[in-house]
Motif scaffolding. Sequence first.
Motif, short mmCIF file in Angstrom:
data_model
loop_
_atom_site.label_atom_id
_atom_site.label_comp_id
_atom_site.label_asym_id
_atom_site.label_seq_id
_atom_site.Cartn_x
_atom_site.Cartn_y
_atom_site.Cartn_z
N THR A 159 0.84 -1.20 0.00
CA THR A 159 0.00 0.00 0.00
C THR A 159 0.87 1.24 0.00
O THR A 159 2.09 1.19 0.19
CB THR A 159 -0.91 0.02 1.24
N ILE A 160 0.19 2.37 -0.19
CA ILE A 160 0.90 3.65 -0.18
C ILE A 160 1.52 3.92 1.18
O ILE A 160 2.61 4.48 1.28
CB ILE A 160 -0.03 4.81 -0.63
N ASN A 161 0.85 3.50 2.26
CA ASN A 161 1.40 3.67 3.61
C ASN A 161 2.68 2.85 3.80
O ASN A 161 3.61 3.30 4.47
CB ASN A 161 0.37 3.28 4.68
N ASP A 162 2.70 1.65 3.23
CA ASP A 162 3.91 0.83 3.31
C ASP A 162 5.08 1.49 2.61
O ASP A 162 6.21 1.48 3.10
CB ASP A 162 3.67 -0.56 2.71
N LEU A 163 4.80 2.08 1.43
CA LEU A 163 5.86 2.76 0.69
C LEU A 163 6.37 3.98 1.45
O LEU A 163 7.57 4.24 1.51
CB LEU A 163 5.35 3.18 -0.69
N LEU A 164 5.45 4.75 2.05
CA LEU A 164 5.86 5.91 2.82
C LEU A 164 6.67 5.50 4.04
O LEU A 164 7.67 6.14 4.38
CB LEU A 164 4.64 6.72 3.25
N SER A 165 6.27 4.41 4.69
CA SER A 165 7.02 3.92 5.85
C SER A 165 8.41 3.45 5.44
O SER A 165 9.39 3.69 6.14
CB SER A 165 6.27 2.79 6.54
N ALA A 166 8.49 2.78 4.30
CA ALA A 166 9.78 2.31 3.82
C ALA A 166 10.69 3.49 3.47
O ALA A 166 11.89 3.47 3.79
CB ALA A 166 9.59 1.40 2.60
N LYS A 167 10.11 4.52 2.84
CA LYS A 167 10.90 5.71 2.52
C LYS A 167 11.40 6.39 3.79
O LYS A 167 12.55 6.82 3.87
CB LYS A 167 10.08 6.71 1.71
N ALA A 168 10.54 6.49 4.79
CA ALA A 168 10.93 7.12 6.05
C ALA A 168 12.07 6.34 6.70
O ALA A 168 13.01 6.92 7.24
CB ALA A 168 9.73 7.21 6.99
N THR A 169 12.00 5.00 6.63
CA THR A 169 13.05 4.18 7.21
C THR A 169 14.37 4.40 6.50
O THR A 169 15.43 4.48 7.13
CB THR A 169 12.65 2.69 7.16
N VAL A 170 14.33 4.51 5.19
CA VAL A 170 15.54 4.76 4.41
C VAL A 170 16.12 6.13 4.77
O VAL A 170 17.34 6.28 4.95
CB VAL A 170 15.26 4.66 2.89
N ILE A 171 15.26 7.13 4.90
CA ILE A 171 15.73 8.47 5.26
C ILE A 171 16.35 8.46 6.65
O ILE A 171 17.43 9.04 6.87
CB ILE A 171 14.57 9.49 5.16
N ILE A 172 15.70 7.79 7.60
CA ILE A 172 16.24 7.71 8.96
C ILE A 172 17.57 6.98 8.95
O ILE A 172 18.53 7.39 9.62
CB ILE A 172 15.22 7.04 9.91
#
Length: 138
Positions: A2-15
């Motif tokens: 889902t879009i939420n999963d992609l946003l969470s994955a992006k946030a994890t990469v940024i962190i």
Amino acid sequence: MTINDLLSAKATVIIGALAFGFGIASIIASVLNRDRFKEICILYKEKYGNLPAAVLLFDNVNTLYVKVAYSTKVSFIYMPLLWNKSSILTKNDDKDFIRGLPKRLIGPFYVEIYLAVISLLFLIIGVLQMLVIRHGWV
């Protein structure tokens, strides 16, 4: 996915990238602090006659080799600065001496340790976020 999963994955990469960036900045700061460390050692030896054993033991170690050995070596500087007490690795009551050194010598050590702490915090947040995503706790 889902879009939420992609946003969470992006946030994890940024962190993760922030953790890595601050870690690299901490390493660079430790390399830049070599000359200050040597100057502090000279002043310390003039005042107390000898350096703490850990400094002599890990004399040629820097943060690029072994972070624990480097941290042990500079703990006689960090302990007075951060906790206002002498390091357990020295028999001298040297906290006032270290804290009284010129800001140009001790200021960069504050920067180095704060960069390392920020890096560690981002690393912990990233690991926790990966666990949340993996187990679907969101």
